[in-house]
Design a protein around this motif. Structure first.
Motif, mmCIF file in Angstrom:
data_model
loop_
_atom_site.group_PDB
_atom_site.id
_atom_site.type_symbol
_atom_site.label_atom_id
_atom_site.label_comp_id
_atom_site.label_asym_id
_atom_site.label_seq_id
_atom_site.Cartn_x
_atom_site.Cartn_y
_atom_site.Cartn_z
ATOM 1 N N GLY A 148 73.012 80.890 108.967
ATOM 2 C CA GLY A 148 72.297 80.865 109.887
ATOM 3 C C GLY A 148 71.868 81.954 110.982
ATOM 4 O O GLY A 148 73.154 82.394 111.526
ATOM 5 N N LYS A 167 68.345 76.326 107.600
ATOM 6 C CA LYS A 167 68.285 75.165 108.685
ATOM 7 C C LYS A 167 67.026 74.781 109.135
ATOM 8 O O LYS A 167 66.828 73.632 109.526
ATOM 9 N N SER A 168 66.155 75.762 109.386
ATOM 10 C CA SER A 168 64.989 75.516 110.131
ATOM 11 C C SER A 168 63.907 75.792 109.100
ATOM 12 O O SER A 168 62.781 75.325 109.340
ATOM 13 N N LEU A 205 65.545 80.222 112.077
ATOM 14 C CA LEU A 205 67.087 80.369 111.852
ATOM 15 C C LEU A 205 67.727 80.384 110.272
ATOM 16 O O LEU A 205 68.967 80.286 110.348
#
Length: 295
Positions: free
Chosen positions: A235, A273-274, A270
């Motif tokens: 991340g 996660k994004s 990110l």
């Protein structure tokens, strides 16, 4: 230590809960969001199914592991009468200080308080409590069910007895605990994050592209994953947070985050996660890869 509370049902929290439960501990998994709890439990189930398919666990062990986990959205109920609390919330100092201050007021005096922080001072976190001698760091590695290392970080006041009990507990989980002292980033991230940051600097300065940088480190240094891809999996916001902690702690410009990293986090890129970081993890990209297999 039979009963364990884990605070946070995210990637690290559900992994920590999984490992404790698989080794026979009664685990209270706590999160303020029921949605997060449901997602965390689904992840644990999926990981157990994967282990079952590989015949590394039995159906009985899968069932007992899940039976050992109880979820809570109320902190006070979740930490009642437990022997150990492992906090695995967001890597943010203020959040952790607030959690530990509250834990100190509601937990039994015998309860050891541990944090899974990857960079923040254990001594500083312990100072938010009236039991600094019972506060310690347990830095698990991701993915928790697979990675063997646990960094055990003792704060300034952590007792030998508490440290030894956590070392022994970690061994019973099948982990290899390594005791380190309380400095920003400890050992793992003090070495790893400057390397990741330097890889980002190389990209920022136009030395080479993303794939080229990662290929050099994978094939030339025998790293299983390139530093930019690893940053995506960690991340980019977490990488930035850890670098900021080390920069503030050491006051050394070599820990200053690369402007490209700062800009990517600000833009919401990110990593995994994004859906986008140095690589594209979006559903459209996945569809392109699948289509390419049949072209």
């Amino acid at each position: 230590m039979k009963s364990i509370a884990v605070i946070g049902a995210g990637t690290m929290g559900n992994g920590i809960a999984h490992v404790f439960a698989q080794h026979g501990h009664e685990v209270n998994l706590i999160d303020i969001s029921q949605t997060s709890l449901d997602k965390g439990l689904a992840t644990i189930t999926k990981n157990l199914d994967r282990m079952l398919a590989k015949e590394s666990i039995s159906e009985e062990l899968k069932k007992s592991t899940l039976d050992n986990i109880t979820s809570f959205t109320e902190l006070k109920k979740g930490v009642a009468d437990v022997d150990l609390v492992v906090e695995a919330a967001t890597e943010n100092l203020d959040i952790k200080l607030n959690i530990f201050k509250e834990l100190d007021s509601i937990c039994d005096e015998k309860t050891i308080l541990a944090t899974n922080t990857s960079s923040i001072s254990i001594t500083q976190i312990a100072a938010a409590t009236e039991r600094p001698e019972k506060v310690i760091g347990m830095h698990f590695m991701n993915p928790v069910p697979i990675m063997k290392l646990v960094e055990i970080i003792r704060g300034y006041n952590t007792t030998d007895g508490v440290t030894e009990s956590i070392m022994q507990l970690s061994k019973k989980l099948g982990k290899t605990p390594t005791e380190v002292n309380d400095y920003p980033g400890f050992v793992a991230n003090r070495i790893l994050m400057p390397m990741i940051n330097e890889a980002i600097e190389a990209l920022y300065n136009g030395v080479a592209g993303v794939h080229e940088i990662d290929t050099v480190m994978k094939l030339g240094m025998a790293h299983p994953m390139g530093p930019l891809q690893l940053a995506d999996f960690i991340g980019l916001d977490v990488c930035l947070s850890i670098l900021n902690v080390m920069y503030d702690g050491f006051k050394n410009p070599k820990y200053a985050p690369c402007p490209l990293l700062v800009n990517m986090v600000t833009a919401g890129k990110l990593g995994v996660k994004s859906g986008e970081g140095f690589y594209d993890y979006s559903e459209s990209r996945k569809a392109e890869k699948i289509a390419g297999q049949f072209a």
